[in-house]
Scaffold this motif. Structure first.
Motif, PDB file in Angstrom:
ATOM      1  N   LEU A  95       3.475  37.800  48.735  1.00  0.00           N
ATOM      2  CA  LEU A  95       2.201  37.874  47.926  1.00  0.00           C
ATOM      3  C   LEU A  95       1.466  39.168  48.558  1.00  0.00           C
ATOM      4  O   LEU A  95       1.359  39.022  49.724  1.00  0.00           O
ATOM      5  N   VAL A  96       1.273  40.091  47.798  1.00  0.00           N
ATOM      6  CA  VAL A  96       0.348  41.312  48.056  1.00  0.00           C
ATOM      7  C   VAL A  96      -1.112  41.010  47.524  1.00  0.00           C
ATOM      8  O   VAL A  96      -1.005  41.064  46.374  1.00  0.00           O
ATOM      9  N   VAL A  97      -1.896  40.340  48.464  1.00  0.00           N
ATOM     10  CA  VAL A  97      -3.257  40.067  47.596  1.00  0.00           C
ATOM     11  C   VAL A  97      -4.235  41.423  47.992  1.00  0.00           C
ATOM     12  O   VAL A  97      -4.733  41.599  49.125  1.00  0.00           O
ATOM     13  N   ASP A  98      -4.975  41.697  46.843  1.00  0.00           N
ATOM     14  CA  ASP A  98      -5.992  42.900  46.858  1.00  0.00           C
ATOM     15  C   ASP A  98      -5.569  44.158  47.821  1.00  0.00           C
ATOM     16  O   ASP A  98      -6.497  44.545  48.579  1.00  0.00           O
ATOM     17  N   GLY A  99      -4.292  44.264  47.623  1.00  0.00           N
ATOM     18  CA  GLY A  99      -3.893  45.541  48.294  1.00  0.00           C
ATOM     19  C   GLY A  99      -3.666  45.510  49.933  1.00  0.00           C
ATOM     20  O   GLY A  99      -3.557  46.349  50.645  1.00  0.00           O
ATOM     21  N   GLY A 100      -3.668  44.144  50.325  1.00  0.00           N
ATOM     22  CA  GLY A 100      -3.743  44.031  51.918  1.00  0.00           C
ATOM     23  C   GLY A 100      -2.124  44.681  52.524  1.00  0.00           C
ATOM     24  O   GLY A 100      -1.301  44.722  51.821  1.00  0.00           O
ATOM     25  N   ALA A 101      -2.412  44.640  53.654  1.00  0.00           N
ATOM     26  CA  ALA A 101      -1.263  45.219  54.555  1.00  0.00           C
ATOM     27  C   ALA A 101      -0.298  44.175  55.094  1.00  0.00           C
ATOM     28  O   ALA A 101       0.864  44.532  55.397  1.00  0.00           O
ATOM     29  N   ASN A 102      -0.770  42.974  54.850  1.00  0.00           N
ATOM     30  CA  ASN A 102       0.028  41.678  55.595  1.00  0.00           C
ATOM     31  C   ASN A 102       0.483  40.879  54.295  1.00  0.00           C
ATOM     32  O   ASN A 102      -0.503  39.896  54.131  1.00  0.00           O
ATOM     33  N   PRO A 103       1.413  41.106  53.789  1.00  0.00           N
ATOM     34  CA  PRO A 103       1.862  40.094  52.597  1.00  0.00           C
ATOM     35  C   PRO A 103       2.130  38.696  53.309  1.00  0.00           C
ATOM     36  O   PRO A 103       2.331  38.387  54.146  1.00  0.00           O
ATOM     37  N   LEU A 104       1.675  37.945  52.200  1.00  0.00           N
ATOM     38  CA  LEU A 104       1.875  36.179  52.260  1.00  0.00           C
ATOM     39  C   LEU A 104       3.009  35.837  51.906  1.00  0.00           C
ATOM     40  O   LEU A 104       3.654  36.176  50.988  1.00  0.00           O
ATOM     41  N   MET A 105       3.966  34.840  52.578  1.00  0.00           N
ATOM     42  CA  MET A 105       5.159  34.471  52.381  1.00  0.00           C
ATOM     43  C   MET A 105       4.684  33.271  51.363  1.00  0.00           C
ATOM     44  O   MET A 105       3.734  32.366  51.707  1.00  0.00           O
ATOM     45  N   PHE A 106       5.559  33.036  50.277  1.00  0.00           N
ATOM     46  CA  PHE A 106       5.351  31.886  49.314  1.00  0.00           C
ATOM     47  C   PHE A 106       6.763  31.339  49.087  1.00  0.00           C
ATOM     48  O   PHE A 106       7.737  31.978  48.938  1.00  0.00           O
ATOM     49  N   GLY A 107       6.601  30.034  48.253  1.00  0.00           N
ATOM     50  CA  GLY A 107       7.752  29.525  47.715  1.00  0.00           C
ATOM     51  C   GLY A 107       7.134  28.647  46.589  1.00  0.00           C
ATOM     52  O   GLY A 107       5.883  28.319  46.588  1.00  0.00           O
ATOM     53  N   GLN A 108       7.852  28.923  45.527  1.00  0.00           N
ATOM     54  CA  GLN A 108       7.492  28.249  44.246  1.00  0.00           C
ATOM     55  C   GLN A 108       8.570  27.613  43.474  1.00  0.00           C
ATOM     56  O   GLN A 108       9.736  28.222  43.427  1.00  0.00           O
ATOM     57  N   THR A 109       8.362  26.301  42.852  1.00  0.00           N
ATOM     58  CA  THR A 109       9.435  25.746  42.029  1.00  0.00           C
ATOM     59  C   THR A 109       9.026  25.403  40.713  1.00  0.00           C
ATOM     60  O   THR A 109       7.841  25.055  40.441  1.00  0.00           O
ATOM     61  N   PHE A 110       9.883  26.032  39.758  1.00  0.00           N
ATOM     62  CA  PHE A 110       9.379  25.620  38.407  1.00  0.00           C
ATOM     63  C   PHE A 110      10.507  24.661  37.811  1.00  0.00           C
ATOM     64  O   PHE A 110      11.772  24.796  38.011  1.00  0.00           O
ATOM     65  N   HIS A 111      10.281  23.553  36.844  1.00  0.00           N
ATOM     66  CA  HIS A 111      10.913  22.818  35.990  1.00  0.00           C
ATOM     67  C   HIS A 111      10.880  23.327  34.613  1.00  0.00           C
ATOM     68  O   HIS A 111       9.921  22.966  34.085  1.00  0.00           O
ATOM     69  N   LEU A 112      11.715  24.199  34.121  1.00  0.00           N
ATOM     70  CA  LEU A 112      11.506  24.824  32.827  1.00  0.00           C
ATOM     71  C   LEU A 112      12.255  23.574  31.722  1.00  0.00           C
ATOM     72  O   LEU A 112      13.454  23.256  32.212  1.00  0.00           O
ATOM     73  N   MET A 113      11.445  23.457  30.556  1.00  0.00           N
ATOM     74  CA  MET A 113      12.211  22.596  29.636  1.00  0.00           C
ATOM     75  C   MET A 113      12.227  23.343  28.344  1.00  0.00           C
ATOM     76  O   MET A 113      11.408  24.318  28.159  1.00  0.00           O
TER      77      MET A 113
END
Length: 157
Positions: A120-138
């Motif tokens: 994730l690059v938030v507000d143009g920051g130089a240090n991106p944040l790592m993320f994980g996301q899980t979706f259960h689609l129906m």
């Protein structure tokens, strides 16, 4: 349920699925038969979701329903209204998701489980944040998809 009407509607096929209690290649074949395109659908969903999130989060409401649930870090939100309140009040002006991986598996009932990792690059920051996301689609009766479960976590290492 409201299908997504932004030109990016995803469709599904509804085939009956029988589930056996053991995990085997034959079970995977039966579950995959429920939606043989689960990988393609997952990747298209992922691209669509993060594009909408990054440009106009309020439009994500068409992807959630009253029975949907979001776990965002340690907080849980039930229903489309509560989820949208959380997503539209996050404390940043701009965000850009850079997806690294998008894995998927079919689930009983014609659903799709999607696991995404990225930055994730938030507000143009130089240090991106790592993320994980899980979706259960129906699947919806109208032939599109909704997010039944959504779990999001930043990865601090």
């Amino acid at each position: 349920p409201r299908p997504h009407r932004d030109g990016g509607q995803l469709t599904h096929s509804r085939a009956p699925v029988s589930v056996r209690p053991c995990v085997s290649s034959s079970r995977l074949s039966v579950m995959a038969a429920a939606n043989a395109n689960f990988l393609e659908i997952s990747k298209a969903f992922c691209q669509h979701y993060y594009n909408v999130f990054d440009t106009d989060r309020a439009k994500l409401q068409t992807l959630y329903q009253d029975g949907s649930m979001l776990t965002f870090e340690d907080a849980q939100f039930m229903g489309m209204q509560a989820i949208m309140t959380k997503l539209t009040t996050l404390q940043f002006a701009t965000v850009q998701h850079q997806v690294t991986t998008c894995d998927a598996q079919p689930t009983p009932g014609g659903g799709i489980l999607c696991f995404i990792t990225g930055k994730l690059v938030v507000d143009g920051g130089a240090n991106p944040l790592m993320f994980g996301q899980t979706f259960h689609l129906m699947p919806t009766p109208q032939g599109s998809w909704y997010i039944h479960n959504d779990l999001f976590r930043l990865n601090y290492t």
